[in-house]
Design a protein around this motif. Structure first.
Motif, PDB file in Angstrom:
ATOM      1  N   LEU A  61       0.826  -1.200   0.000  1.00 26.18           N
ATOM      2  CA  LEU A  61       0.000   0.000   0.000  1.00 26.18           C
ATOM      3  C   LEU A  61       0.860   1.249   0.000  1.00 26.18           C
ATOM      4  O   LEU A  61       0.581   2.211  -0.727  1.00 26.18           O
ATOM      5  CB  LEU A  61      -0.922  -0.009   1.213  1.00 26.18           C
ATOM      6  N   HIS A  62       1.903   1.259   0.800  1.00 26.95           N
ATOM      7  CA  HIS A  62       2.767   2.430   0.880  1.00 26.95           C
ATOM      8  C   HIS A  62       3.426   2.726  -0.465  1.00 26.95           C
ATOM      9  O   HIS A  62       3.553   3.894  -0.864  1.00 26.95           O
ATOM     10  CB  HIS A  62       3.829   2.220   1.964  1.00 26.95           C
ATOM     11  N   VAL A  63       3.806   1.685  -1.187  1.00 27.56           N
ATOM     12  CA  VAL A  63       4.370   1.874  -2.526  1.00 27.56           C
ATOM     13  C   VAL A  63       3.313   2.451  -3.457  1.00 27.56           C
ATOM     14  O   VAL A  63       3.588   3.363  -4.253  1.00 27.56           O
ATOM     15  CB  VAL A  63       4.907   0.544  -3.082  1.00 27.56           C
ATOM     16  N   ALA A  64       2.086   1.927  -3.378  1.00 34.06           N
ATOM     17  CA  ALA A  64       1.013   2.435  -4.236  1.00 34.06           C
ATOM     18  C   ALA A  64       0.750   3.910  -3.974  1.00 34.06           C
ATOM     19  O   ALA A  64       0.440   4.676  -4.899  1.00 34.06           O
ATOM     20  CB  ALA A  64      -0.264   1.622  -4.007  1.00 34.06           C
ATOM     21  N   MET A  65       0.878   4.324  -2.714  1.00 29.87           N
ATOM     22  CA  MET A  65       0.614   5.707  -2.351  1.00 29.87           C
ATOM     23  C   MET A  65       1.733   6.647  -2.768  1.00 29.87           C
ATOM     24  O   MET A  65       1.488   7.724  -3.302  1.00 29.87           O
ATOM     25  CB  MET A  65       0.409   5.809  -0.838  1.00 29.87           C
ATOM     26  N   PHE A  66       2.964   6.241  -2.526  1.00 30.63           N
ATOM     27  CA  PHE A  66       4.073   7.192  -2.614  1.00 30.63           C
ATOM     28  C   PHE A  66       5.241   6.753  -3.491  1.00 30.63           C
ATOM     29  O   PHE A  66       6.247   7.443  -3.586  1.00 30.63           O
ATOM     30  CB  PHE A  66       4.603   7.473  -1.200  1.00 30.63           C
ATOM     31  N   GLY A  67       5.098   5.609  -4.152  1.00 24.21           N
ATOM     32  CA  GLY A  67       6.222   5.066  -4.907  1.00 24.21           C
ATOM     33  C   GLY A  67       6.671   5.896  -6.080  1.00 24.21           C
ATOM     34  O   GLY A  67       7.809   5.767  -6.531  1.00 24.21           O
ATOM     35  N   ASP A  68       5.783   6.771  -6.584  1.00 22.47           N
ATOM     36  CA  ASP A  68       6.185   7.557  -7.751  1.00 22.47           C
ATOM     37  C   ASP A  68       6.993   8.792  -7.391  1.00 22.47           C
ATOM     38  O   ASP A  68       7.521   9.467  -8.283  1.00 22.47           O
ATOM     39  CB  ASP A  68       4.965   7.947  -8.583  1.00 22.47           C
ATOM     40  N   PHE A  69       7.121   9.108  -6.084  1.00 25.36           N
ATOM     41  CA  PHE A  69       7.951  10.266  -5.754  1.00 25.36           C
ATOM     42  C   PHE A  69       8.824  10.095  -4.505  1.00 25.36           C
ATOM     43  O   PHE A  69       9.613  10.985  -4.188  1.00 25.36           O
ATOM     44  CB  PHE A  69       7.099  11.540  -5.626  1.00 25.36           C
ATOM     45  N   LEU A  70       8.723   8.971  -3.806  1.00 27.85           N
ATOM     46  CA  LEU A  70       9.601   8.714  -2.659  1.00 27.85           C
ATOM     47  C   LEU A  70      10.415   7.452  -2.915  1.00 27.85           C
ATOM     48  O   LEU A  70       9.854   6.367  -3.095  1.00 27.85           O
ATOM     49  CB  LEU A  70       8.777   8.540  -1.372  1.00 27.85           C
ATOM     50  N   SER A  71      11.722   7.586  -2.906  1.00 25.13           N
ATOM     51  CA  SER A  71      12.581   6.443  -3.200  1.00 25.13           C
ATOM     52  C   SER A  71      12.472   5.355  -2.142  1.00 25.13           C
ATOM     53  O   SER A  71      12.716   4.181  -2.414  1.00 25.13           O
ATOM     54  CB  SER A  71      14.044   6.903  -3.318  1.00 25.13           C
ATOM     55  N   TRP A  72      12.080   5.732  -0.923  1.00 28.56           N
ATOM     56  CA  TRP A  72      12.015   4.770   0.179  1.00 28.56           C
ATOM     57  C   TRP A  72      10.606   4.237   0.416  1.00 28.56           C
ATOM     58  O   TRP A  72      10.349   3.558   1.412  1.00 28.56           O
ATOM     59  CB  TRP A  72      12.544   5.409   1.461  1.00 28.56           C
ATOM     60  N   ALA A  73       9.692   4.500  -0.507  1.00 28.20           N
ATOM     61  CA  ALA A  73       8.325   4.002  -0.343  1.00 28.20           C
ATOM     62  C   ALA A  73       8.334   2.484  -0.203  1.00 28.20           C
ATOM     63  O   ALA A  73       9.024   1.775  -0.935  1.00 28.20           O
ATOM     64  CB  ALA A  73       7.472   4.413  -1.539  1.00 28.20           C
ATOM     65  N   GLY A  74       7.580   1.975   0.761  1.00 28.14           N
ATOM     66  CA  GLY A  74       7.505   0.543   0.998  1.00 28.14           C
ATOM     67  C   GLY A  74       8.641  -0.007   1.818  1.00 28.14           C
ATOM     68  O   GLY A  74       8.732  -1.217   2.034  1.00 28.14           O
TER      69      GLY A  74
END
Length: 212
Positions: A61-74
């Motif tokens: 979920l965290h990747v889905a939310m922020f993966g396009d602009f945070l390198s540490w998402a997920g």
């Protein structure tokens, strides 16, 4: 208790370092909506009510939310950070704590003899507090916790509409009184008394149901 001041720290993104609140808020709000879409899609695809999110679901979920602009998402945090400057869970124990939360949440749900608004409020409140206590990510824990609330509402308790727009959503802080109740409830839960936070979630759930 006075409401916690919302501080805006610079956010290092794949698009550069952002320091202006408006720019950061725009990205985070968009991420929250992406998360709700991800959760809704999971709800539509699920045919097994009372399914609790796993720790892997939280990271996905965290990747889905922020993966396009945070390198540490997920990725769970690699430093000692926590709610209000406290560090209840050291960084090297975060992954285990997140796994324990998912296992406990599955056990809570499996043990339910019946489901009503108060039962749902208690489960969501307890899970939300535990998530914030663990503080698994470097940042965005508040946003992620709110989307996880909707995972429980839409997927676990199967209370979603035919589309995202008609699915019940929690409005957390329509007034300053609700914001106070939330932060006071979190503080009391930290001290071992979950009643205030549970009452906050019950009131917000009932307001949501009344509006639909």
């Amino acid at each position: 208790m006075a409401r916690q001041r919302r501080q805006t720290e610079p956010l290092e993104t794949l698009r550069g370092v952002l320091s202006e609140y408006a720019a950061i808020e725009e990205l985070l709000s968009a991420g929250e909506m992406k998360g709700r879409r991800w959760v809704f899609d999971r709800a539509i695809a699920s045919d097994a009510p009372l399914t609790a999110p796993t720790d892997y679901d939280v990271l996905e979920l965290h990747v889905a939310m922020f993966g396009d602009f945070l390198s540490w998402a997920g990725t769970t945090r690699r430093e000692d950070r926590g709610p209000g400057g406290r560090v209840p869970v050291p960084w090297h124990e975060v992954r285990l704590a997140l796994r324990a939360l998912s296992q406990d949440l599955a056990a809570w749900v499996a043990a339910l003899g019946g489901v009503d608004a108060e039962v749902m409020a208690n489960v969501i409140a307890d899970a939300h507090h535990r998530f914030q206590w663990i503080h698994p990510f470097h940042d965005t824990n508040g946003r992620t916790g709110r989307v996880l609330d909707h995972y429980l509402l839409w997927v676990t308790f199967d209370l979603h509409g035919p589309n995202l727009e008609t699915s019940p959503t929690l409005e957390y802080f329509p007034t300053a009184a609700q914001e106070d109740a939330y932060y006071d409830g979190l503080a009391a839960a930290d001290a071992g008394d979950p009643a205030g936070l549970r009452a906050f979630y019950l009131e917000r759930l009932m307001a949501t149901f009344d509006a639909t």
